[in-house]
Design an enzyme around this catalytic site. Structure first.
Site, PDB file in Angstrom:
ATOM      1  CB  ALA A  13     -17.147  79.023  77.995  1.00  7.54           C
ATOM      2  CG  HIS A 160     -26.055  93.426  64.247  1.00  6.49           C
ATOM      3  ND1 HIS A 160     -27.343  93.870  64.068  1.00  6.49           N
ATOM      4  CD2 HIS A 160     -25.891  93.281  65.591  1.00  6.49           C
ATOM      5  CE1 HIS A 160     -27.945  93.975  65.241  1.00  6.49           C
ATOM      6  NE2 HIS A 160     -27.075  93.622  66.179  1.00  6.49           N
ATOM      7  CE  LYS A 164     -27.875  89.845  64.463  1.00  2.00           C
ATOM      8  NZ  LYS A 164     -27.718  88.892  65.581  1.00  2.00           N
TER       9      LYS A 164
END
Length: 276
Positions: A13, A160, A164
């Protein structure tokens, strides 16, 4: 709109995607069809400094260190954490009967096998990309590959941000799988993921991949169909992470109406039978 309220949990989260997903749940469109989502519980790694505290402004949801507790308390769980967590989280989903939305990229064969397995008990929505635009691009790529045939060379380019960790991206592989399906071939047998040195001529039917990494690029993907006489290109650029969060929340709302099964974002968007 349905009056049904669905308890949604978010693992990972405190990451960039986790925070974007929570914000999207909290600001969801009241006019959206389907179940109303309620942000209910969240977790992150045990040593995160936010554990035991409110995990997002203006909520009373406390961040905890147990991902299993999120699955235990939720109707639907959204997961964009690294791929090493997927098998464990999938088993928690099966154990506690929670629908499972998987946005993790870089999944291996074992991950997919476990997701197939738990899809017999709960609803699983897994996609390399939850963007509406990317999924439309993927559907068109499948159609174009089928129409154009193997005499057209296919190359897939992706870029990206420098942080990554997997390559090619899950989205690039998703587009490649669609193109291979359009041709009726196995991507594992036709993919060329690297070229270095004297490689020889390109083989007919190869599906090539090129990977770029740098800066803060959220995600750019391009599929090129090239013949001796002409070239066709489809491309997509993500402007912010909100589009992935919006797709994941849309998938969560859709999953809440399903009993069980292994699905993709194509199913959520009604694109699974598109074109071919």
């Amino acid at each position: 709109m349905s009056e049904k309220k669905v308890k949604v949990g978010v693992v990972g989260a405190m990451g960039r995607m986790g925070q974007s997903i929570i914000q999207t749940i909290l600001t969801q469109d009241d006019k959206a069809n389907g179940a109303r989502l309620e942000f209910f519980t969240a977790s992150d790694v045990a040593n995160h400094p936010g554990v035991g505290k409110e995990c997002y402004p203006a909520t009373r949801v406390t961040l905890n260190a147990s991902s299993e507790s999120v699955f235990e308390q939720s109707d639907v769980v959204i997961d964009f954490t690294p791929p090493g967590n997927t098998v464990v989280h999938a088993k928690y989903a099966e154990k506690h009967g929670a629908s499972y939305i998987v946005g993790t990229t870089g999944l291996g064969d074992e991950d997919h096998q476990v997701l197939d397995q738990i899809g017999q008990a709960v609803c699983v929505v897994q996609a390399g990309n939850f963007s509406l635009g990317v999924n439309l691009m993927t559907a068109f790529s499948k159609k174009m590959a089928a129409v154009l045939g193997p005499e057209w060379d296919i190359e897939i380019l992706e870029m990206h941000h420098k942080h990554k960790v997997d390559a090619p991206s899950g989205t690039a592989m998703m587009i490649g799988e669609a193109a291979a399906a359009g041709r009726g071939v196995n991507l594992k047998e036709t993919a060329v993921k690297s070229r270095d040195g004297i490689t020889g001529e390109r083989q007919v039917g190869d599906i090539g991949f090129a990977t770029l990494r740098g800066g803060s690029v959220i995600g750019e993907h391009e599929i090129i169909f090239a013949s001796d006489n002409e070239r066709l290109t489809l491309s997509h650029r993500a402007e912010n992470r909100g589009l992935f969060a919006a797709g994941a929340v849309r998938a969560a709302r859709w999953a809440a109406e399903q009993s069980k099964g292994r699905f993709s974002m194509m199913d959520v968007l009604g694109l699974s039978d598109f074109g071919v």
